[in-house]
Design an enzyme around this catalytic site. Structure first.
Site, PDB file in Angstrom:
ATOM      1  N   TYR A   1       0.825  -1.218   0.000  1.00 43.11           N
ATOM      2  CA  TYR A   1       0.000   0.000   0.000  1.00 43.11           C
ATOM      3  C   TYR A   1       0.855   1.261   0.000  1.00 43.11           C
ATOM      4  O   TYR A   1       0.472   2.284  -0.590  1.00 43.11           O
ATOM      5  CB  TYR A   1      -0.950  -0.004   1.201  1.00 43.11           C
TER       6      TYR A   1
ATOM      7  N   GLU B   1      -1.142 -30.955   9.030  1.00 43.46           N
ATOM      8  CA  GLU B   1      -1.673 -30.002   8.055  1.00 43.46           C
ATOM      9  C   GLU B   1      -2.895 -29.242   8.559  1.00 43.46           C
ATOM     10  O   GLU B   1      -2.952 -28.020   8.472  1.00 43.46           O
ATOM     11  CB  GLU B   1      -2.032 -30.723   6.755  1.00 43.46           C
TER      12      GLU B   1
ATOM     13  N   ASP C   1      -3.252 -34.457   4.548  1.00 42.27           N
ATOM     14  CA  ASP C   1      -4.285 -35.084   3.734  1.00 42.27           C
ATOM     15  C   ASP C   1      -3.621 -35.890   2.611  1.00 42.27           C
ATOM     16  O   ASP C   1      -2.415 -35.755   2.357  1.00 42.27           O
ATOM     17  CB  ASP C   1      -5.180 -34.021   3.089  1.00 42.27           C
TER      18      ASP C   1
END
Length: 364
Positions: free
Chosen positions: A98, A197, A249
């Site tokens: 910004y 995870e 996973d």
């Protein structure tokens, strides 16, 4: 007053600006060579047992408006870093994005663009964004288990925190700066690390008392782990000699999470020796697990299939285990989450699946 490391950082960054100036002064079109950041250009570093960038380069120059704008932004960032170091201040990457609104033609079009340029400066200077006084918007993940950290708070006072006894159910939050000038680590009863995870599985292991029953240190990765999380895991592994097991996973994106912890991520391959823990072992869901445990599955998406095929040409997945599991997942066209183990009850992951896998690896 700046300290010696910060002086060295600015000396290197200012040489980049001097090179641009000298090329302009000599009537040349300014240019910089930067390592090609793709899997085609990562090579195994036998000294550190990690994957790093090779010799392939891409040339960034001012022959186009886009190239000239990137060079202008480079100079603006270096000036911004110089001012922060002089003021003993720091900025998030988002704040810098910004702030660039005031840089005229040097403003960024997106934060991805500004983040990439900071990474380029890391590569060229061989310093890190932490040396530039730049930090991510988010801190690292959470840790739960019996080790003790001594952390420097914002008032410059050292605070001792046991990551099991002195924290709530969310655990100890890893800050963005995990170097020895901000954190020291002392061992407890934890004998190994499980890097997890998902938040749901992190909570499950904590709720079931897995950390105490097996003397484990639980680390929630929050998906693709932040740099500070990977660095903290590496410090724990090297300083406390704690083995690392990564529990994810069963899908291509989770395989890449493991790769980033163990081998290094492609986008940060220039600092793999700083972030990666090459002795990490995988205990996440595999295609074999889906079959052996008859786990509930989801169908692979087209993006999943493309990612798995890409991993077959990724040198980080070249060994027989990964090739076999990736090909099996492609053949079955299925993937599964960690939570699929709950098919057999809320304690199956902690009482059966993990102890079996950790025993096979010689960790338990």
């Amino acid at each position: 007053m700046t300290n010696e490391p910060q002086n060295m950082t600015m000396e290197k960054l200012k040489k980049i600006v001097e090179s641009v100036y000298n090329q302009l002064d000599g009537g040349e079109i300014p240019a910089m060579d930067i390592p090609l950041r793709s899997k085609k250009n990562i090579e195994f570093d036998p000294k550190h047992n990690v994957w790093k960038y090779g010799d392939m380069k891409t040339n960034r120059n001012c022959k186009t408006v886009k190239g000239a704008a990137m060079m202008l932004r480079t100079v603006h960032i270096i000036d911004f870093i110089d001012q922060m170091i002089k003021d003993n201040d720091s900025s998030t990457l988002r704040e810098m994005y910004y702030i660039s609104e005031g840089w005229g033609y040097g403003k960024f079009n997106s934060q991805d663009e500004s983040n990439m340029l900071v990474e380029d400066l890391e590569i060229v200077s061989k310093f890190m964004r932490e040396d530039f006084k730049l930090r991510p918007e988010e801190s690292g993940a959470n840790v739960f288990g019996d080790i003790t950290v001594n952390e420097l708070n914002r008032n410059g006072v050292w605070k001792k925190i046991n990551c099991r006894d002195d924290v709530g159910k969310s655990g100890y939050g890893i800050p963005f700066n995990v170097e020895k000038d901000n954190i020291t680590i002392k061992p407890g009863t934890a004998k190994f690390i499980i890097a997890i995870e998902t938040g749901g599985m992190f909570d499950r292991l904590m709720q079931n008392g897995f950390d105490e029953k097996h003397n484990a240190l639980l680390v929630h990765l929050k998906g693709q782990p932040a740099r500070s999380t990977r660095r903290f895991i590496k410090r724990l592994n090297e300083e406390l000699k704690l083995p690392v097991a990564v529990f994810t996973d069963g899908d291509p994106w989770s395989f890449r999470i493991f790769a980033s912890v163990a081998y290094g991520a492609i986008k940060t391959a220039h600092i793999s020796d700083y972030l990666a823990t090459p002795t990490s072992q995988f205990i996440g869901i595999t295609a074999s697990d889906i079959l052996n445990y008859s786990l509930p599955t989801d169908k692979l998406s087209d993006k999943d299939v493309a990612a798995l095929r890409s991993e077959l040409s990724d040198p980080r997945f070249k060994d027989e285990f990964w090739v076999s599991e990736i090909e099996a997942m492609l053949a079955m066209k299925k993937k599964a989450e960690q939570q699929a183990l709950a098919k057999y009850g809320l304690k199956f992951a902690t009482d059966n699946y993990l102890p079996e896998k950790l025993t096979d690896l010689g960790i338990l």
